[in-house]
Design an enzyme around this catalytic site. Structure first.
Site, mmCIF file in Angstrom:
data_model
loop_
_atom_site.group_PDB
_atom_site.id
_atom_site.type_symbol
_atom_site.label_atom_id
_atom_site.label_comp_id
_atom_site.label_asym_id
_atom_site.label_seq_id
_atom_site.Cartn_x
_atom_site.Cartn_y
_atom_site.Cartn_z
ATOM 1 N N ASP A 67 -18.551 -21.256 -11.225
ATOM 2 C CA ASP A 67 -18.920 -21.003 -9.851
ATOM 3 C C ASP A 67 -17.647 -21.231 -9.046
ATOM 4 O OD1 ASP A 67 -20.680 -20.818 -7.686
ATOM 5 O OD2 ASP A 67 -20.421 -22.973 -7.409
ATOM 6 N N ASP A 86 -21.425 -27.129 -9.857
ATOM 7 C CA ASP A 86 -21.565 -28.472 -9.291
ATOM 8 C C ASP A 86 -22.696 -28.586 -8.310
ATOM 9 O OD1 ASP A 86 -20.609 -26.929 -7.301
ATOM 10 O OD2 ASP A 86 -19.156 -28.382 -6.560
#
Length: 743
Positions: free
Chosen positions: A432, A631
């Site tokens: 990401d 995360d």
């Protein structure tokens, strides 16, 4: 072992049942932990369904059980101490037996006449009995239990071998006349095997001692982590007095003083004072991190030269350190799928060995040279002993314990052995962008005034408007202005225009900040800077125009900077043959600019959280083995979907829950490290299994006497026992070698 140390208990339990659903659900039968019990729980490293409240051997394989969760105090070495004592006393009694037996084989048999036959056998009986019956009692007990429950294991073989040799010798000593001539040697006496029984017992005890000692070394990684937390903290009471309290008594919300050079007692945030803190134990990064009021600190990290006062936020088992220790403990006891190979082999192996041993006995009795029965007995016992699969039982758990412990010291937390095994095969990593590749916080990067305006003036005007704004980029502009020493004047009449920007009046001037539409609405001509704006946008910046009193004043650019470690991490992954795929919610243009800059292989832009999961699935369907690194909460479904989910520890707890690997430092280099660790551990396990298998496969036929007709070579049971201990030691030694592997 202290009571409070076992918060690991419930999770371990759940993991246990999950683990064994596929296998065989015998968990009820071996789970002897009463409901609501909160003390120490002991589990078998090979059979997680075995759980009981006190240490001892596993009823299935006979291995020593281990505490589930982590001992907070000193480790329980009662079993190691007991085995060590048995070993030394047995060794002292066995030595004279061994010397006497060996002397017979020396030319001229020097001791033969010293001691008339009758005496000799009674002395041997006296020396061997305590070794076999007291020294070997735990081994015989485990062997007997394995036969009773029909869980045949290594102790079945040892127990059978030792008792056959000892009982035969006992009968030969007490009633030698009942044996026919076929049993008697040249001198007319019946051969005795006391020394074989004693030597085997002593060597197996030695193997147990080495194994238990090595196991306590492998859990040393956890103990080292536990010792990072200081035992006491300095609490500041409401009236300002300081007292030293035990860390266990610190409550969330307490104010604690941390002096220079001390360890931070629990997780919390700094309220006053400034310092740099060495967080290498958690992140593996050597550079100290600056801390000022508002900054968060982690229990166990080491304070530098400044002192500060902190407020405790997470205490006890909620601190990051406790969670890390808990995860490592769980991982060390989980089973890798490769373990099933060893289990299957062991399940077939022991019965097969017993059959081979019986066949060996029969063949030697009928086809062997005189005294046939003596040869038959010795070789049958040698087969039982050499085939002992203890090295097989150790091969996987030892490497996994060392591997996960080593990972923890480098800031890589592995939730279970399966993740460690799967990571080796990963060939695609999905990341990401925000917070993983980039810092995750926008920063003011560009201030470009138009003709007639000073940079300082432009920034002061823009920051004044943004001071009043709620926009996420506003904060970056204000912070950037302050960093550059610009005084920000108060703004009045602030209004935000959706889809365009914001305007306000500052010191009597009308200021507008926003896109081209905003400029048009205040009558400013943005064309002179629009080319420059596009160029900066192509590099991934968000660019805004600023107008003062309807005249174009310049451009402001904000971007989320790439972490400095990212390019290096991607290069490492490429070297390991891994393809890197980037996901981002940004527009394609920005995303591709970033990807080009750092060498990403594939980009998916404009991705919504639901898409992440789907993209991971698509990659898997096309045959890729995918690790996903993320995360945020929105990454949790994708982390769970991936073959290996990697949570950046700087992120959220939810991400850590759904991922099987957590990098304490949110840095992609950790992914490359984790894969290197996985490859090293799996290589180590394969070497161990090879040692264990190859050794047993070669040993059994030699012990059965296959080389005797041609080479006249026989393996005495003592040599078989030595070889068996050696194979376990070689497996343990090889696993401990992992500690120095480069990752």
């Amino acid at each position: 072992m202290s009571e409070h140390s076992h918060h690991g208990h419930h999770h371990a339990h759940a993991a246990c049942h999950r683990e064994n659903e596929g296998a065989s659900d015998k968990s009820g039968k071996y789970d002897n932990v009463p409901a609501g019990y909160h003390g120490a729980v002991y589990m078998c490293p090979m059979h997680p369904e075995v759980r009981q409240t006190k240490p001892g051997p596993c009823p299935i394989c006979g291995m020593a059980l281990e505490p589930a969760g982590v001992a907070a105090g000193d480790e329980d070495t009662s079993e190691l101490d007991d085995m060590t004592r048995r070993f030394w006393i047995s060794a002292a009694l066995t030595l004279p037996l061994f010397i006497y037996a060996m002397a017979d084989m020396l030319p001229g048999a020097p001791l033969h006449d010293v001691n008339p036959g009758d005496w000799a056998q009674w002395i041997q009986l006296l020396l061997a009995t305590p070794v076999v019956l007291w020294g070997g009692w735990p081994l015989l007990q485990r062997g007997a239990r394995s036969l009773r429950t029909m869980n045949l294991n290594m102790f079945t073989l040892i127990g059978l071998g030792v008792s056959v040799a000892y009982l035969f010798s006992l009968v030969a000593t007490l009633a030698p006349s009942i044996f026919p001539p076929a049993f008697r040697g040249h001198s007319g006496g019946v051969a005795l095997y006391y020394e074989a029984a004693a030597v085997i017992t002593t060597l197996v005890l030695l193997g147990q001692v080495l194994e238990l000692r090595a196991r306590s070394q492998t859990s040393g990684a956890i103990r080292a982590l536990l010792e990072l937390a200081p035992p006491t903290a300095k609490r500041i009471s409401t009236d300002g007095a300081e007292e030293e309290v035990s860390v266990e008594d610190v409550q969330s919300g307490d104010r604690l003083r941390v002096r220079p050079g001390e360890k931070v007692p629990v997780d919390g945030k700094v309220v006053e004072g400034k310092s740099a803190v060495d967080e290498s134990m958690i992140t593996g990064e050597p550079m100290p991190v600056e801390k000022a009021p508002g900054g968060s600190v982690t229990g166990g990290t080491i304070n530098g030269a400044g002192g500060f006062v902190m407020e405790a936020t997470r205490v006890g088992k909620d601190t990051l350190l406790s969670q890390i220790v808990h995860m490592v403990a769980e991982a060390q006891r989980s089973r890798a799928p490769i373990q099933r190979i060893a289990d299957l082999v062991a399940a077939w192996f022991v019965p097969a060995v017993i059959v081979i041993s019986i066949i060996t006995f029969i063949v030697w009795t009928f086809a062997g040279p005189k005294p046939a029965f003596a040869y038959a007995l010795v070789n049958a016992v040698a087969v039982l002993i050499i085939a002992c699969p203890c090295a097989l039982g150790l091969a996987t758990p030892m490497s996994i314990m060392v591997g996960t412990g080593k990972g923890a010291q480098h800031g890589i937390l592995i939730k279970n052995a399966e993740a460690l095994e799967r990571f080796e095969k990963v060939d695609t990593i999905v990341v990401d962008k925000t917070g993983t590749l980039t810092e995750g916080k926008p920063k003011l990067i560009l201030v470009e005034p138009a003709g007639g305006f000073a940079e300082h003036d432009l920034l002061a005007a823009a920051a004044a408007v943004e001071m009043a704004s709620e926009h996420p980029l506003a904060e970056a502009i204000v912070a950037g202005a302050r960093e550059r020493g610009v005084n920000v004047a108060p703004a009045t009449d602030f209004q935000s225009v959706t889809g365009q920007g914001a305007k306000a009046s500052v010191g009597g001037r009308a200021i507008a900040i926003g896109n081209v539409k905003m400029m048009e609405s205040v009558g400013a001509d943005a064309s002179s800077l629009s080319k420059a704006a596009d160029a900066h946008r192509a590099e991934g910046q968000t660019v805004m125009f600023v107008a003062v009193n309807g005249e174009l004043a310049g451009l402001i650019g904000v971007a989320d900077p790439i972490k400095e470690t990212t390019p290096d991490a991607i290069a490492q992954l490429h070297r390991a043959g891994v393809r890197v795929v980037m996901l981002t919610g940004d527009n394609r243009k920005t995303a591709e600019a970033v990807a080009k800059k750092i060498g990403i292989d594939e980009v998916h832009a404009d991705v919504s959280p639901e898409d992440k999961n789907r993209i991971v699935r698509d990659l898997q369907n096309s045959g890729a083995i995918v690790a996903m690194a993320g995360d945020g909460v929105n990454d949790a479904p994708a982390l769970a979907q991936a073959d290996v989910g990697v949570a950046m520890g700087t992120g959220t707890d939810v991400a850590m829950e759904s991922a099987s690997v957590t990098l304490v430092k949110g840095d992609l280099r950790g992914v490359a490290r984790a894969q290197a660790l996985s490859r090293a551990t799996m290589r180590n396990i394969r070497q161990n299994l090879f040692f264990a298998f190859a050794y047993n496969a070669a040993g059994v036929p030699i012990a059965a006497g296959i080389l005797y007709p041609v080479f006249g070579i026989l393996l005495s049971p003592m040599i078989a026992a030595a070889a068996m201990s050696l194979s376990s030691v070689s497996v343990i030694g090889n696993a401990l070698r992992l500690r120095s592997a480069k990752i």
